[in-house]
Design an enzyme around this catalytic site. Structure first.
Site, PDB file in Angstrom:
ATOM      1  N   ASP A   1       0.841  -1.192   0.000  1.00 34.10           N
ATOM      2  CA  ASP A   1       0.000   0.000   0.000  1.00 34.10           C
ATOM      3  C   ASP A   1       0.885   1.255   0.000  1.00 34.10           C
ATOM      4  OD1 ASP A   1      -2.905   1.025   0.383  1.00 34.10           O
ATOM      5  OD2 ASP A   1      -1.883   1.921   2.102  1.00 34.10           O
TER       6      ASP A   1
ATOM      7  N   HIS B   1      -7.030  -6.720   0.299  1.00 31.67           N
ATOM      8  CA  HIS B   1      -5.996  -5.707   0.169  1.00 31.67           C
ATOM      9  C   HIS B   1      -4.700  -6.030   0.901  1.00 31.67           C
ATOM     10  CE1 HIS B   1      -4.228  -1.779  -0.328  1.00 31.67           C
ATOM     11  NE2 HIS B   1      -4.293  -1.492   0.962  1.00 31.67           N
TER      12      HIS B   1
END
Length: 288
Positions: free
Chosen positions: A104, A270
């Site tokens: 991320d 994610h």
């Protein structure tokens, strides 16, 4: 993380970076994303430390690292500044060249580090991201709806800060649980650690500044380097059930930015390092 020691390292400009480190062997830098801290690596870092000297920092603005106030151009939280922190950290720990994994926001720091500090980086893994400029350029209603914080957090201060601070735990829990697709991947002890570090006014402001930088100064830096390519071998990992995996041909987006790219989808959302740690660890070891 059992077996890891915590260190606080001054990296310049009044910034101190907290990091957990363990192991022997080639140096390996692991950078977390939003809204996590270095604790996100708890399920894979101990095994990696059997092969590598592992360094897991809290990014500037996150965890127990320094949280400076942002500036008008958001340069304080530019990925250029955050990448420089990490190079200084690794040098202070005796590592001039290293491998790197970034999830991320950490992957976005890794992208900038690969361009600004080419000689320091041997290999790069980015987890569940496409390049920042690519994602903004291809934004549509579907992406904006599912990644609404990209547009909420960049609003001028103090609007998002005040709204988040009204109920930090609710915002944080919603964020984590929406993005994870494997139930219970972020156990309560880890969530409470993220919450401890997230809930201060300085921490929330830092998060907003990180995203404001991504939508302004980072795009300026990307535009200036639009013809540059990452020279280090790059592995892209992503969650097949997440927004990035469903929205982009992830490998294609990185082929536009790097010379040597390979990729692998994992059965999760994610945060593969929390949701599918065994598969993530296998992919990391095969590449690193």
């Amino acid at each position: 993380m059992p077996g890891f020691r915590l260190v606080d390292v001054e990296v310049g400009d009044g910034i101190t970076i907290r990091a957990a480190t363990a192991g022997e062997g080639p140096p390996l830098l692991l950078l977390h994303g939003h809204p996590q801290t270095h604790v996100t690596w708890r399920k894979v870092a101990p095994a990696l430390a059997e092969r590598f000297t592992v360094v897991c920092p809290d990014l500037r603005g996150y965890g127990d690292s320094s949280k400076p106030k942002g500036d008008d151009r958001h340069e304080t939280y530019s990925k250029r500044a955050m990448a420089a922190d990490q190079v200084a950290l690794m040098r202070a720990l005796g590592h001039e060249r290293f491998r790197m994994v970034g999830h991320d926001r950490g992957g976005r720091v890794g992208h900038r580090l690969a361009l600004d500090h080419r000689q320091a980086l041997e290999k790069l893994v980015v987890i569940d991201i496409a390049p920042t400029a690519t994602m903004y350029a291809r934004t549509d209603k579907d992406f904006a709806s599912r990644y609404f914080w990209w547009f909420f957090l960049i609003q001028p201060p103090p609007l998002p800060e005040r709204m988040i601070l009204g109920d930090v735990e609710f915002f944080l829990r919603e964020h984590v649980e929406r993005q994870n697709k494997v139930l219970g991947a972020t156990e309560d002890a880890a969530f409470q650690e993220y919450l401890r570090c997230y809930r201060s006014p300085e921490g929330v402001h830092a998060v907003c500044e990180d995203y404001r930088a991504a939508a302004t100064i980072d795009l300026e830096h990307d535009a200036a380097d639009s013809d540059a390519r990452i020279e280090a071998p790059l592995l892209a990992l992503w969650g097949a059930r997440g927004v990035v995996g469903r929205t982009y041909d992830v490998v294609e987006t990185w082929v536009e930015k790097a010379r040597d790219v390979r990729g692998l989808a994992l059965d999760c959302g994610h945060s593969p390092q929390e949701e599918t740690p065994d598969e993530t660890l296998k992919a990391l070891l095969n590449f690193l």
